[in-house]
Every structure is written in C-alpha cells, then in structure tokens.
Design a protein around this motif. Structure first.
Motif, short mmCIF file in Angstrom:
data_model
loop_
_atom_site.label_atom_id
_atom_site.label_comp_id
_atom_site.label_asym_id
_atom_site.label_seq_id
_atom_site.Cartn_x
_atom_site.Cartn_y
_atom_site.Cartn_z
N LEU A 28 59.58 28.75 43.08
CA LEU A 28 57.63 28.65 43.26
C LEU A 28 57.40 29.55 43.43
O LEU A 28 58.05 30.94 43.90
CB LEU A 28 58.35 27.70 44.52
CG LEU A 28 58.28 26.21 44.32
CD1 LEU A 28 58.26 26.00 46.11
CD2 LEU A 28 57.07 25.54 44.33
N GLY A 29 55.33 30.16 43.13
CA GLY A 29 55.52 31.36 43.37
C GLY A 29 54.15 30.89 44.94
O GLY A 29 54.31 29.47 45.28
N SER A 30 53.41 32.39 44.67
CA SER A 30 52.27 31.54 45.90
C SER A 30 51.20 31.51 45.09
O SER A 30 50.83 29.85 45.24
CB SER A 30 52.46 32.85 46.89
OG SER A 30 52.15 34.30 46.19
N PHE A 31 50.18 32.48 44.22
CA PHE A 31 49.05 31.87 43.84
C PHE A 31 49.13 33.19 43.01
O PHE A 31 49.48 34.74 43.04
CB PHE A 31 47.80 32.64 45.48
CG PHE A 31 46.62 32.01 45.46
CD1 PHE A 31 45.86 31.05 43.53
CD2 PHE A 31 45.64 33.40 45.23
CE1 PHE A 31 44.88 30.92 43.91
CE2 PHE A 31 44.52 33.09 44.41
CZ PHE A 31 43.64 32.21 44.01
N ASN A 32 48.35 32.92 42.29
CA ASN A 32 47.62 34.10 40.70
C ASN A 32 46.36 33.39 40.48
O ASN A 32 45.74 33.11 40.36
CB ASN A 32 48.45 33.52 38.88
CG ASN A 32 47.81 34.85 38.42
OD1 ASN A 32 47.42 35.94 38.39
ND2 ASN A 32 49.04 34.94 37.89
N PRO A 33 45.19 35.07 41.31
CA PRO A 33 44.15 35.05 41.41
C PRO A 33 43.12 34.69 40.61
O PRO A 33 43.55 35.20 38.91
CB PRO A 33 43.66 35.71 42.48
CG PRO A 33 44.39 36.68 42.58
CD PRO A 33 46.03 36.21 42.17
N ASN A 34 42.33 34.12 39.93
CA ASN A 34 40.97 33.85 38.71
C ASN A 34 40.39 34.75 38.77
O ASN A 34 39.40 34.75 39.80
CB ASN A 34 41.07 32.65 38.59
CG ASN A 34 40.14 32.80 37.61
OD1 ASN A 34 40.41 32.78 35.88
ND2 ASN A 34 38.68 32.15 37.42
N LYS A 35 40.65 36.15 38.46
CA LYS A 35 39.57 37.03 38.60
C LYS A 35 38.54 37.33 37.29
O LYS A 35 38.36 36.80 36.64
CB LYS A 35 40.16 38.82 38.31
CG LYS A 35 41.33 38.80 39.03
CD LYS A 35 41.46 40.47 38.60
CE LYS A 35 43.15 40.55 39.17
NZ LYS A 35 44.32 41.50 39.61
N PRO A 36 37.24 37.87 37.82
CA PRO A 36 36.00 37.67 37.52
C PRO A 36 35.95 38.24 35.99
O PRO A 36 35.12 37.57 35.47
CB PRO A 36 34.63 38.71 38.46
CG PRO A 36 35.61 38.99 39.74
CD PRO A 36 37.35 38.39 39.47
N ASN A 37 36.36 38.80 36.14
CA ASN A 37 36.88 39.88 35.07
C ASN A 37 38.22 39.25 33.59
O ASN A 37 39.13 39.07 34.05
CB ASN A 37 36.73 41.30 34.55
CG ASN A 37 37.57 41.99 33.53
OD1 ASN A 37 37.39 41.10 31.91
ND2 ASN A 37 37.73 43.62 33.70
N GLU A 54 41.35 40.64 33.06
CA GLU A 54 42.40 41.35 33.58
C GLU A 54 43.36 40.21 34.56
O GLU A 54 44.44 39.93 35.26
CB GLU A 54 41.15 41.83 35.37
CG GLU A 54 40.79 43.18 35.03
CD GLU A 54 39.91 43.64 36.05
OE1 GLU A 54 40.05 42.72 36.89
OE2 GLU A 54 39.51 44.53 36.14
N ASN A 55 43.25 38.95 33.21
CA ASN A 55 43.48 37.94 34.06
C ASN A 55 45.29 37.50 33.17
O ASN A 55 44.80 37.88 32.15
CB ASN A 55 43.17 36.34 34.00
CG ASN A 55 42.18 35.92 35.32
OD1 ASN A 55 42.55 36.92 35.89
ND2 ASN A 55 40.65 35.61 34.63
N THR A 56 46.21 37.12 33.92
CA THR A 56 46.71 36.56 33.12
C THR A 56 47.37 35.69 32.02
O THR A 56 46.19 35.18 32.83
CB THR A 56 48.74 36.70 33.70
OG1 THR A 56 48.01 35.47 34.39
CG2 THR A 56 48.44 37.76 34.49
N ASN A 57 47.98 35.16 31.39
CA ASN A 57 48.16 33.62 30.56
C ASN A 57 49.15 32.94 31.02
O ASN A 57 48.63 32.37 30.22
CB ASN A 57 47.81 33.87 29.16
CG ASN A 57 49.27 35.22 28.37
OD1 ASN A 57 49.82 35.08 29.27
ND2 ASN A 57 48.91 35.15 26.73
#
Length: 234
Positions: free
Chosen positions: A27-36, A39-42
């Motif tokens: 369980l993790g918390s949150f990985n925000p979807n960034k405008p760029n 800069e996001n992970t896959n």
C-alpha cells in the motif's frame, strides 16, 4: 483543481491480472499526475532514484537498474513472487478562491515534493500565511476493500510516511491509527477479520533515506524487502 493519480497514463491490464494471484499487497499513498508528462513515472516506485526495485535487483543478484523503465520485467517479478500494489488515493480535488495561491500550493506541495501527512490533511488550511483558505476533497481507492475481501491476500504492507522516518530510518505510523483517516482503519479491520497480516512499518526506499543511512540502511532495506516482499528467508 482535480489532481489524478499518475496511473491514468499506465497500462495496468496485465498488472491487474497478476494482482488476482498475489499474496502480498503493498500500500502506498498517492502518485500525482503532473502537467508535464516527462515528469511522471510509468509504474509504482518507477523513479530511478527510488531504491524499491533496486533493492529487489540486489536481492536477486541482478544489475541494480535491471527493472528501470522495463515494466515487463517488473510484471514478471510480481507474478513470480506474488505481490502487487495499490495506492490509497485515486484523486484529490483542491479548492481555493485564489487560483494563484492554489497553483503555488499544488506546485510546491504536490508536484514538486510532498509528504503523506500533507495529503491527508482534512481541515481547511491556508498556505504560507495567506488568508485564502484551501479545501481538499480526497477520492480514496475503495476498490481496495473489495480486493481484500475477494482475493487471497495474506499480507498487507503499509509503506506510507516518507516524512515520518525516525532516527533508524524506518517509516513508522504517527500513532496507532496510522495517523490518517478512518479509511485506513477500515483496511486494518478487513485484515483482522480475514486473518491477513498487516505490516505497519517499513524501511523507506527513498533516495533520501538511503543516502542518509548509507550502506547500513541499504542493507537493512534489502533484508526487509527480502523477507516481506520477496518472502526469501534470510
């Protein structure tokens, strides 16, 4: 302003199939979807600076970056060692009557760097002594409840709390309620009712924690992941 989880960009069809046979849920918390998009992970723990997949590589005597930007290898590993991931939050809606204040807050605290206590603030708050109040509505991932009830999960690992690393570099809950909301307490209740082991503390795989702790913390992290994620007897 609604911030979605970055997984809206991920192809999780096969990962969801693998999760049906998993025995360990991380369980993790949150990985925000960034405008760029660059800069996001896959994928979960997808940044090359994070030591989660590096630790698995070290445990399996593979090159440290063996899993980096290779989801096929990650999925094969998850299938073989029967673990999967879910984050607690699907999206967060931030509301403020001053867009400039809101944009600054989201950029500083969500897109640039954040800690889990920031995500789980419930009461309205201001930012940097600005009189404009920020409200937050959190959309939790209620699918976790159904998943725990319907699948044969035997272990849930709590990894939240990157700002709560103690002197021993272990990410620990703020209190017995894990410092969050009744949502997490419901997960614990389901675990108790279904005899699912709930692991409430974990070594942080963040680059900050490993750098602070050096070789000793890396060894501790590797040993912890071997036992709790890979189920390799040490």
């Amino acid at each position: 302003m609604e911030i979605n989880h970055a997984l809206i960009n991920w192809d999780l069809v096969e990962a969801n199939e693998i999760s049906k046979n998993a025995k360990t849920l991380i369980l993790g918390s949150f990985n925000p979807n960034k405008p760029n998009p660059n800069e996001n992970t896959n994928f979960y723990y997808g940044r090359n600076t994070n030591h989660f997949w590096k630790s698995i590589s070290r445990n399996l005597n593979l090159p440290e970056n063996y899993f980096f930007e290779n989801n096929r290898r990650k999925l094969d590993c998850m299938s073989k060692y029967e673990f999967c991931f879910f984050d607690l939050i699907n999206s967060i809606d931030f509301i403020c009557n001053d867009n400039e204040v809101l944009n600054q807050y989201v950029n500083d605290k969500i897109f640039t760097t954040f800690d889990d206590t920031e995500l789980f603030k419930v009461r309205p708050f201001n930012y940097q002594n600005n009189p404009n109040i920020i409200h937050k509505n959190v959309n939790f991932n209620h699918h976790i409840f159904e998943f725990l009830e319907d699948n044969k999960i035997s272990k849930v690992i709590h990894t939240l709390g990157n700002n709560r690393i103690d002197l021993n570099l272990v990410a620990k809950p703020v209190n017995n309620n894990l410092g969050f909301t009744p949502f997490v307490n419901q997960i614990i209740e389901i675990c108790n009712n279904n005899q699912i082991e709930f692991i409430a503390t974990s070594y942080s795989p963040s680059q900050t924690a490993v750098n602070r702790g050096g070789a000793e913390n890396q060894n501790n992290l590797d040993a912890w992941i071997a036992v709790n994620v890979l189920n390799i007897n040490q």
